[in-house]
Design an enzyme around this catalytic site. Structure first.
Site, PDB file in Angstrom:
ATOM      1  N   GLU A  44      -4.679   4.389   5.880  1.00 19.61           N
ATOM      2  CA  GLU A  44      -4.504   4.122   4.447  1.00 19.61           C
ATOM      3  C   GLU A  44      -5.188   5.219   3.612  1.00 19.61           C
ATOM      4  O   GLU A  44      -4.695   5.611   2.561  1.00 19.61           O
ATOM      5  CB  GLU A  44      -5.115   2.745   4.109  1.00 19.61           C
ATOM      6  CG  GLU A  44      -4.956   2.371   2.656  1.00 19.61           C
ATOM      7  CD  GLU A  44      -5.521   0.987   2.327  1.00 19.61           C
ATOM      8  OE1 GLU A  44      -5.240   0.024   3.063  1.00 19.61           O
ATOM      9  OE2 GLU A  44      -6.256   0.886   1.335  1.00 19.61           O
ATOM     10  N   SER A  71     -10.723  -0.098   3.275  1.00 25.10           N
ATOM     11  CA  SER A  71      -9.936  -0.195   4.518  1.00 25.10           C
ATOM     12  C   SER A  71      -9.453   1.194   4.924  1.00 25.10           C
ATOM     13  O   SER A  71      -8.798   1.874   4.137  1.00 25.10           O
ATOM     14  CB  SER A  71      -8.713  -1.082   4.299  1.00 25.10           C
ATOM     15  OG  SER A  71      -9.129  -2.353   3.873  1.00 25.10           O
ATOM     16  N   ARG A 113       0.821  -1.222   0.000  1.00 23.09           N
ATOM     17  CA  ARG A 113       0.000   0.000   0.000  1.00 23.09           C
ATOM     18  C   ARG A 113       0.855   1.273   0.000  1.00 23.09           C
ATOM     19  O   ARG A 113       0.493   2.284   0.612  1.00 23.09           O
ATOM     20  CB  ARG A 113      -0.947   0.037   1.213  1.00 23.09           C
ATOM     21  CG  ARG A 113      -1.966  -1.059   1.236  1.00 23.09           C
ATOM     22  CD  ARG A 113      -2.937  -0.982   0.056  1.00 23.09           C
ATOM     23  NE  ARG A 113      -3.920  -2.023   0.188  1.00 23.09           N
ATOM     24  CZ  ARG A 113      -3.704  -3.298  -0.168  1.00 23.09           C
ATOM     25  NH1 ARG A 113      -2.559  -3.663  -0.713  1.00 23.09           N
ATOM     26  NH2 ARG A 113      -4.640  -4.198  -0.004  1.00 23.09           N
TER      27      ARG A 113
HETATM   28  C1  LIG Z   1     -15.444  -0.338  -1.119  1.00 29.19           C
HETATM   29  C2  LIG Z   1     -13.968  -0.083  -1.344  1.00 29.19           C
HETATM   30  C3  LIG Z   1     -13.096  -1.145  -1.453  1.00 29.19           C
HETATM   31  C4  LIG Z   1     -11.730  -0.916  -1.663  1.00 29.19           C
HETATM   32  N1  LIG Z   1     -10.903  -1.998  -1.775  1.00 29.19           N
HETATM   33  C5  LIG Z   1      -9.584  -1.805  -1.993  1.00 29.19           C
HETATM   34  C6  LIG Z   1      -8.706  -2.933  -2.139  1.00 29.19           C
HETATM   35  O1  LIG Z   1      -9.128  -4.091  -2.106  1.00 29.19           O
HETATM   36  N2  LIG Z   1      -7.388  -2.695  -2.330  1.00 29.19           N
HETATM   37  C7  LIG Z   1      -6.883  -1.422  -2.408  1.00 29.19           C
HETATM   38  O2  LIG Z   1      -5.662  -1.286  -2.578  1.00 29.19           O
HETATM   39  N3  LIG Z   1      -7.695  -0.336  -2.277  1.00 29.19           N
HETATM   40  C8  LIG Z   1      -9.017  -0.491  -2.077  1.00 29.19           C
HETATM   41  N4  LIG Z   1      -9.848   0.590  -1.944  1.00 29.19           N
HETATM   42  C9  LIG Z   1      -9.280   1.949  -1.988  1.00 29.19           C
HETATM   43  C10 LIG Z   1      -9.370   2.661  -3.351  1.00 29.19           C
HETATM   44  O3  LIG Z   1     -10.338   2.065  -4.174  1.00 29.19           O
HETATM   45  C11 LIG Z   1      -8.021   2.638  -4.089  1.00 29.19           C
HETATM   46  O4  LIG Z   1      -7.028   3.243  -3.296  1.00 29.19           O
HETATM   47  C12 LIG Z   1      -8.102   3.356  -5.433  1.00 29.19           C
HETATM   48  O5  LIG Z   1      -6.899   3.154  -6.139  1.00 29.19           O
HETATM   49  C13 LIG Z   1      -8.344   4.859  -5.306  1.00 29.19           C
HETATM   50  O6  LIG Z   1      -8.606   5.349  -6.615  1.00 29.19           O
HETATM   51  P1  LIG Z   1      -9.313   6.738  -6.850  1.00 29.19           P
HETATM   52  O7  LIG Z   1      -9.253   7.049  -8.292  1.00 29.19           O
HETATM   53  O8  LIG Z   1     -10.664   6.724  -6.240  1.00 29.19           O
HETATM   54  O9  LIG Z   1      -8.330   7.716  -6.063  1.00 29.19           O
HETATM   55  P2  LIG Z   1      -8.722   9.022  -5.222  1.00 29.19           P
HETATM   56  O10 LIG Z   1      -9.456   8.601  -4.001  1.00 29.19           O
HETATM   57  O11 LIG Z   1      -9.371  10.024  -6.114  1.00 29.19           O
HETATM   58  O12 LIG Z   1      -7.287   9.510  -4.830  1.00 29.19           O
HETATM   59  C14 LIG Z   1      -6.491   8.794  -3.907  1.00 29.19           C
HETATM   60  C15 LIG Z   1      -5.134   9.510  -3.757  1.00 29.19           C
HETATM   61  O13 LIG Z   1      -4.396   9.413  -4.967  1.00 29.19           O
HETATM   62  C16 LIG Z   1      -4.150  10.706  -5.529  1.00 29.19           C
HETATM   63  N5  LIG Z   1      -4.323  10.538  -6.968  1.00 29.19           N
HETATM   64  C17 LIG Z   1      -5.411  10.038  -7.602  1.00 29.19           C
HETATM   65  N6  LIG Z   1      -5.183   9.950  -8.916  1.00 29.19           N
HETATM   66  C18 LIG Z   1      -3.921  10.425  -9.125  1.00 29.19           C
HETATM   67  C19 LIG Z   1      -3.101  10.588 -10.285  1.00 29.19           C
HETATM   68  N7  LIG Z   1      -3.542  10.247 -11.490  1.00 29.19           N
HETATM   69  N8  LIG Z   1      -1.856  11.123 -10.134  1.00 29.19           N
HETATM   70  C20 LIG Z   1      -1.414  11.471  -8.904  1.00 29.19           C
HETATM   71  N9  LIG Z   1      -2.138  11.330  -7.771  1.00 29.19           N
HETATM   72  C21 LIG Z   1      -3.385  10.799  -7.889  1.00 29.19           C
HETATM   73  C22 LIG Z   1      -5.151  11.633  -4.883  1.00 29.19           C
HETATM   74  O14 LIG Z   1      -4.659  12.965  -4.837  1.00 29.19           O
HETATM   75  C23 LIG Z   1      -5.276  11.013  -3.492  1.00 29.19           C
HETATM   76  O15 LIG Z   1      -4.202  11.422  -2.679  1.00 29.19           O
HETATM   77  C24 LIG Z   1     -11.228   0.404  -1.738  1.00 29.19           C
HETATM   78  C25 LIG Z   1     -12.131   1.491  -1.637  1.00 29.19           C
HETATM   79  C26 LIG Z   1     -13.483   1.254  -1.457  1.00 29.19           C
HETATM   80  C27 LIG Z   1     -14.424   2.420  -1.381  1.00 29.19           C
END
Ligand SMILES: Cc1cc2nc3c(=O)[nH]c(=O)nc-3n(C[C@H](O)[C@H](O)[C@H](O)COP(=O)(O)OP(=O)(O)OC[C@H]3O[C@@H](n4cnc5c(N)ncnc54)[C@H](O)[C@@H]3O)c2cc1C
Length: 331
Positions: free
Chosen positions: A327, A231, A155
């Site tokens: 996280e 998480s 992570r």
């Molecule tokens: C129900 C649920 C289940 C989940 N299960 C998992 C799992 O099994 N495993 C896991 O690892 N995660 C899990 N997650 C967490 C999440 O889905 C991941 O971390 C995902 O990659 C976040 O993507 P996002 O586009 O929504 O990022 P955001 O929430 O929009 O951003 C997250 C972070 O990344 C930065 N960011 C986003 N895009 C970029 C980019 N292109 N360049 C630079 N910085 C950027 C943002 O500024 C922020 O700091 C889960 C979340 C939920 C709600």
């Protein structure tokens, strides 16, 4: 490029908490991203908002990345940062390309996947990552990074550490497999049990994909019905000696030895032991089936959820002496 002011980020994050954003700039191309960064080099980046908790109104600009497109050359797949992660996994499975199927149904965008090196059911995205293209915030230059540059770990990655305010990820490449002897990952207990329940003794990558989707739909709260960001805490990793000492006192504590000799401990178990599972105060709470997931039952504000997270961390330290690392990205 589209700019809007005083936008409520609630519909843009899976926690669904209200937070007014001064300036929300939506970009759909690297050209637009370069223009946005020229005006706002320090802007926060928003993908799918599934790993963010807004604890107050967001002052300062936010760039919403909507770069779209997926292409493939042989088994090398290139996806733009704004693509849906699960959409990409499905696209690959439909074309018989193996490697990402255990990561099905993780919410969010492709561009965020390398940030915390997303992982699930025994696989992390770095297992297939072949390259990450980024835009330097200052020079607006596009740079192609190799996975070895990114220091992917559990992570984490350089993007979450020293590169946090340096690069924006614009596209990610994955080297997948269409080899007839491709080996699917079924070692993770939940996956093995689900496949056994489906009488699937020689699973294809589609079988694994479907098993993972079914497990996740059953076990994890759907943000469309209850606000959450998956998480909230990372599973702590401790020295083998500390894990052994803890197990002497708590023989049921789930522990997972790592290849480097350290031991991962299930944070959900620690939180559950402190009595938090199913806890609710107003609309902020802990999920009743998954103690690692903090939830917004409706009208919670981010500060209430963060306060609950702090109290959980404090109680786990007091009881087990283990600090839980967050996280979720707190804005
Ligand atoms: C129900 C649920 C289940 C989940 N299960 C998992 C799992 O099994 N495993 C896991 O690892 N995660 C899990 N997650 C967490 C999440 O889905 C991941 O971390 C995902 O990659 C976040 O993507 P996002 O586009 O929504 O990022 P955001 O929430 O929009 O951003 C997250 C972070 O990344 C930065 N960011 C986003 N895009 C970029 C980019 N292109 N360049 C630079 N910085 C950027 C943002 O500024 C922020 O700091 C889960 C979340 C939920 C709600």
């Amino acid at each position: 490029m589209h700019t809007a002011h005083n936008v409520d980020l609630a519909p843009h994050t899976t926690f669904g908490v209200r937070a007014l954003c001064d300036t929300l700039v939506t970009v759909r191309s690297t050209q637009e991203l370069a223009e946005a960064l020229e005006s706002y080099p320090e802007a926060r980046i928003l993908g799918g908002g599934s790993n963010i908790l807004c604890t107050s109104d967001v002052h300062g600009p936010v760039i919403h990345l909507r770069l779209m497109g997926v292409t493939k050359t042989d088994t090398l797949v290139t996806a733009q940062a704004g693509e849906s992660w699960h959409g990409l996994v499905t696209w690959c499975v439909e074309r018989g390309l193996g490697g990402l199927e255990n990561l099905a149904l993780i919410p969010g965008t492709v561009g965020a996947a390398p940030m915390q090196n997303i992982g699930a059911y025994g696989v992390e995205q770095d297992a297939c990552c072949a390259g990450v293209t980024v835009m330097d915030r200052r020079t607006r230059e596009l740079i192609r990074l190799l996975p070895t540059d990114c220091a992917f770990g559990y992570r984490t990655s350089r993007f979450k550490q020293e590169w946090r305010n340096r690069y924006v990820i614009t596209e990610v490449q994955y080297r997948l497999s269409n080899a007839p002897d491709y080996h699917v990952h079924t070692e993770y207990r939940d996956v093995a049990e689900e496949l056994a329940a489906r009488h699937c003794s020689q699973p294809s990558l589609r079988d694994v994909y479907e098993a993972v989707v079914a497990i996740r739909q059953r076990k994890l709260p759907d943000p469309a019905s209850i606000g959450n960001a998956g998480s909230f805490f990372k599973n702590p990793v401790v020295l083998a000696s500390q894990a052994a000492a803890l197990r002497d006192v708590h023989p049921q504590m789930p522990t997972y030895p790592q290849s480097d000799g350290t031991v991962k401990i299930a944070a959900a178990w620690l939180i559950d032991q402190c009595g938090w599972k199913g806890y609710r105060e107003h609309d902020a709470g802990v999920h009743d089936r998954q103690a690692l997931v903090l939830v917004n039952h409706g009208t919670a504000v981010g500060a209430e959820i963060l306060d609950l997270a702090n109290r959980i961390q404090q109680s786990v330290v007091e009881r087990f002496g283990i600090p839980l690392e967050t996280e979720v990205n707190v804005w």
